[in-house]
Design a protein around this motif. Structure first.
Motif, PDB file in Angstrom:
ATOM      1  N   ASP A 256       0.800  -1.233   0.000  1.00  0.00           N
ATOM      2  CA  ASP A 256       0.000   0.000   0.000  1.00  0.00           C
ATOM      3  C   ASP A 256       0.836   1.288   0.000  1.00  0.00           C
ATOM      4  O   ASP A 256       0.313   2.371   0.285  1.00  0.00           O
ATOM      5  N   ALA A 257       2.118   1.193  -0.289  1.00  0.00           N
ATOM      6  CA  ALA A 257       2.967   2.384  -0.325  1.00  0.00           C
ATOM      7  C   ALA A 257       2.681   3.205  -1.580  1.00  0.00           C
ATOM      8  O   ALA A 257       1.975   2.771  -2.492  1.00  0.00           O
ATOM      9  N   THR A 258       3.236   4.411  -1.611  1.00  0.00           N
ATOM     10  CA  THR A 258       3.249   5.219  -2.826  1.00  0.00           C
ATOM     11  C   THR A 258       4.669   5.207  -3.369  1.00  0.00           C
ATOM     12  O   THR A 258       5.615   5.495  -2.630  1.00  0.00           O
ATOM     13  N   VAL A 259       4.821   4.863  -4.639  1.00  0.00           N
ATOM     14  CA  VAL A 259       6.131   4.765  -5.271  1.00  0.00           C
ATOM     15  C   VAL A 259       6.344   5.989  -6.156  1.00  0.00           C
ATOM     16  O   VAL A 259       5.543   6.263  -7.049  1.00  0.00           O
ATOM     17  N   LEU A 273       7.255  -1.680 -11.704  1.00  0.00           N
ATOM     18  CA  LEU A 273       5.792  -1.631 -11.831  1.00  0.00           C
ATOM     19  C   LEU A 273       5.163  -2.970 -11.445  1.00  0.00           C
ATOM     20  O   LEU A 273       4.098  -3.013 -10.819  1.00  0.00           O
ATOM     21  N   LYS A 274       5.827  -4.064 -11.812  1.00  0.00           N
ATOM     22  CA  LYS A 274       5.313  -5.386 -11.448  1.00  0.00           C
ATOM     23  C   LYS A 274       5.284  -5.540  -9.934  1.00  0.00           C
ATOM     24  O   LYS A 274       4.292  -6.032  -9.368  1.00  0.00           O
ATOM     25  N   GLU A 278       2.060  -6.130  -7.291  1.00  0.00           N
ATOM     26  CA  GLU A 278       2.021  -7.262  -6.354  1.00  0.00           C
ATOM     27  C   GLU A 278       1.662  -6.825  -4.942  1.00  0.00           C
ATOM     28  O   GLU A 278       1.009  -7.574  -4.205  1.00  0.00           O
ATOM     29  N   VAL A 279       2.096  -5.631  -4.541  1.00  0.00           N
ATOM     30  CA  VAL A 279       1.855  -5.177  -3.166  1.00  0.00           C
ATOM     31  C   VAL A 279       0.803  -4.069  -3.101  1.00  0.00           C
ATOM     32  O   VAL A 279       0.632  -3.418  -2.072  1.00  0.00           O
ATOM     33  N   ASP A 280       0.100  -3.870  -4.213  1.00  0.00           N
ATOM     34  CA  ASP A 280      -0.989  -2.890  -4.274  1.00  0.00           C
ATOM     35  C   ASP A 280      -0.492  -1.481  -3.935  1.00  0.00           C
ATOM     36  O   ASP A 280      -1.165  -0.712  -3.233  1.00  0.00           O
ATOM     37  N   ALA A 281       0.687  -1.149  -4.440  1.00  0.00           N
ATOM     38  CA  ALA A 281       1.240   0.187  -4.236  1.00  0.00           C
ATOM     39  C   ALA A 281       0.775   1.114  -5.356  1.00  0.00           C
ATOM     40  O   ALA A 281       0.494   0.680  -6.469  1.00  0.00           O
ATOM     41  N   THR A 282       0.705   2.392  -5.043  1.00  0.00           N
ATOM     42  CA  THR A 282       0.353   3.423  -6.033  1.00  0.00           C
ATOM     43  C   THR A 282       1.640   3.989  -6.615  1.00  0.00           C
ATOM     44  O   THR A 282       2.591   4.267  -5.879  1.00  0.00           O
ATOM     45  N   VAL A 283       1.661   4.174  -7.931  1.00  0.00           N
ATOM     46  CA  VAL A 283       2.886   4.614  -8.602  1.00  0.00           C
ATOM     47  C   VAL A 283       2.685   5.976  -9.233  1.00  0.00           C
ATOM     48  O   VAL A 283       1.675   6.249  -9.890  1.00  0.00           O
TER      49      VAL A 283
END
Length: 506
Positions: A256-259, A273-274, A278-283
């Motif tokens: 759930d992090a922001t990348v 991006l993959k 996988e960890v439902d992070a926002t990019v």
């Protein structure tokens, strides 16, 4: 966080005629900072001239003795280039310390180049918005205390010593239980996390040492994960392609992090991006969700317009040279916006005046840092081909020397040929040397590679760094006092740090 009305941006045309008078006035008082101060005032910033926060040795003999004892104990551990890739030992240390790294939110930074400069910019922005910051970066330029900063400044020697003594019993406890003792970098990481909890800080800005997945810093769950540009470095440990290296660095991306992702090679971007999926992070990607809109060279740095996650920030003065620093600024701004929820919970800009003030006060020691005039001597810690290409482009844009002499001392485990090839078009001549580190490449070995790249007539060998600096300055002066000769000292952070001391900084 409170919002303040935006003020109109400066009109550079109104004050263009003041440049010459300001520079002349300031040169008489402090030649090394004159141009930066003049540029900062011309752009009507409120941050003042940036100060390079590289601490000197303690003046108190007893404190200096105590610091040297701590440094000696740290030096007796595994160095930063000897690794057993796991977070087992640092996790055990955090456990016995009561998980101090969980007591504050973190912004975690990985990548190949630009990490430290980006961390300093993030720190400056957060501080400008009245947050208490802790920053952990590596390696250091001159003093090990630089690595741990509170409120935008390195911890004092006294606090560094106290922090070490406080956690030393726990370090020894972990040492006794594990197959290998905690390394130099693991102990420093534990010290940083403990110091931040003790302060306490509102947010920690943490730069990885190497890679990501198994890096000692990776016992934090950074709500914002920053990935600066990935290129080939430490290929023996991280992989031989940007994609393979990205696989290791993606380890800092948590659930759930922001990348915040700088521009990347295609294979590296795909891996990052993959992992985010996988960890439902926002990019947020540079060039799409944020980026550099415009930039122009200014006195002492550059004037940039940045597009953040919340909108556009015009006419931001950045007292650092090079296109790469403008991109670092865009990444730093997006990271701070993400930390404050811009682009997710809210859409408005951060206060533009505060952002301008923060960037105007940024300093990054050893990154195209001017430490002498007549002739101008510049220090840059480029140590791999990508960093060297960025430095070469920036020095040509910002300084326009008629004759540039390189002083290069590199580590033996680096791609030295690639580094030299990147600098070959901009160096008229090169003085090859070596620093005092056990990792330093022998000057004669480095010279052999340099001769292949530059030709024998353009290479001079001076094994001692003081002699190399003197030789380079003499070569730069050959065209006369006003001919525009300059010197660039580069190849290693250690070389830059030692040159900085020799030239009277710190």
């Amino acid at each position: 966080m409170s919002e303040r009305p935006e003020s109109p941006g400066p009109d550079p045309d109104d004050t263009f005629d003041e440049f010459t008078d300001l520079v002349e006035e300031e040169t008489r008082r402090d030649p090394d900072l004159a141009v930066i101060e003049a540029g900062s005032r011309t752009l009507r910033t409120q941050g003042g001239p940036p100060q390079a926060d590289v601490p000197a040795r303690p003046e108190d003999p007893e404190v200096d003795k105590a610091l040297r004892e701590v440094e000696a104990e740290l030096a007796g551990r595994w160095g930063e280039t000897k690794l057993e890739p796991s977070v087992t030992r640092i996790a055990a240390l955090m456990d016995v310390l009561g998980e101090p790294q969980r007591s504050y939110p973190s912004i975690h930074i990985t990548g190949t180049n630009g990490k430290t400069s980006t961390a300093r910019m993030i720190e400056a922005l957060l501080g400008a918005f009245d947050l208490r910051t802790g920053r952990y970066t590596s390696p250091h330029v001159q003093s090990v205390t630089e690595r741990i900063s509170l409120d935008g400044a390195p911890v004092s020697p006294e606090r560094f010593i106290e922090t070490y003594q406080d956690i030393k019993p726990y370090i020894e406890m972990v040492d006794s239980r594990e197959e290998y003792r905690l390394s130099f970098f693991e102990v420093l990481t534990g010290m940083a996390y403990a110091a931040f909890a003790d302060a306490p800080v509102d947010v920690a800005v943490v730069e990885v040492g190497m890679g990501g997945s198994w890096d000692a810093t990776n016992v934090i769950d950074g709500g914002v994960a920053v990935v600066t540009p990935i290129d080939l470095d430490h290929t023996d440990r991280l992989g031989g392609t940007p994609g393979e290296i990205a696989g290791e660095k993606a380890g800092i991306i948590k659930q759930d992090a922001t990348v915040i992702m700088a521009q990347q090679p295609v294979d590296a971007a795909q891996v990052l991006l993959k992992k985010a999926v996988e960890v439902d992070a926002t990019v947020a990607r540079e060039g799409l969700e944020f980026g550099v809109v415009a930039r122009q060279v200014a006195v002492g740095g550059q004037l940039v317009t940045l597009r953040g996650l919340g909108g556009e920030y015009p006419e931001v003065y950045l007292p650092l040279h090079g296109e790469h620093q403008a991109h670092n600024a865009a990444v730093a701004l997006a990271a701070v916006e993400a930390f404050f929820g811009v682009g997710a919970q809210r859409a408005q800009l951060l206060d533009v005046d505060t952002v301008r003030k923060a960037f105007a006060a940024v300093a990054s020691p050893g990154r195209l840092e001017v430490v002498r005039r007549s002739p101008t001597v510049v220090l840059d810690a480029a140590h791999n081909p990508a960093g060297a290409r960025a430095a070469a482009a920036a020095i040509g844009e910002a300084f326009q020397f008629s004759r540039l002499i390189g002083v290069v001392g590199a580590s033996g485990d680096k791609n030295v040929r690639g580094l030299l090839e990147a600098f070959e078009p901009v160096f008229a001549e090169i003085v090859v040397t070596q620093n005092s580190s056990h990792r330093a490449m022998d000057a004669d070995e480095l010279a052999a590679v340099a001769v292949e790249v530059f030709g024998e007539d353009r290479v001079q060998v001076e094994p001692r760094l003081p002699d190399a600096l003197e030789a380079a300055i003499t070569l730069a002066e050959e065209e006369g006092e006003f001919a525009g000769g300059g010197v660039l000292v580069t190849g290693s952070v250690i070389t830059v740090g030692e040159a900085r001391l020799l030239l009277g900084r710190g």
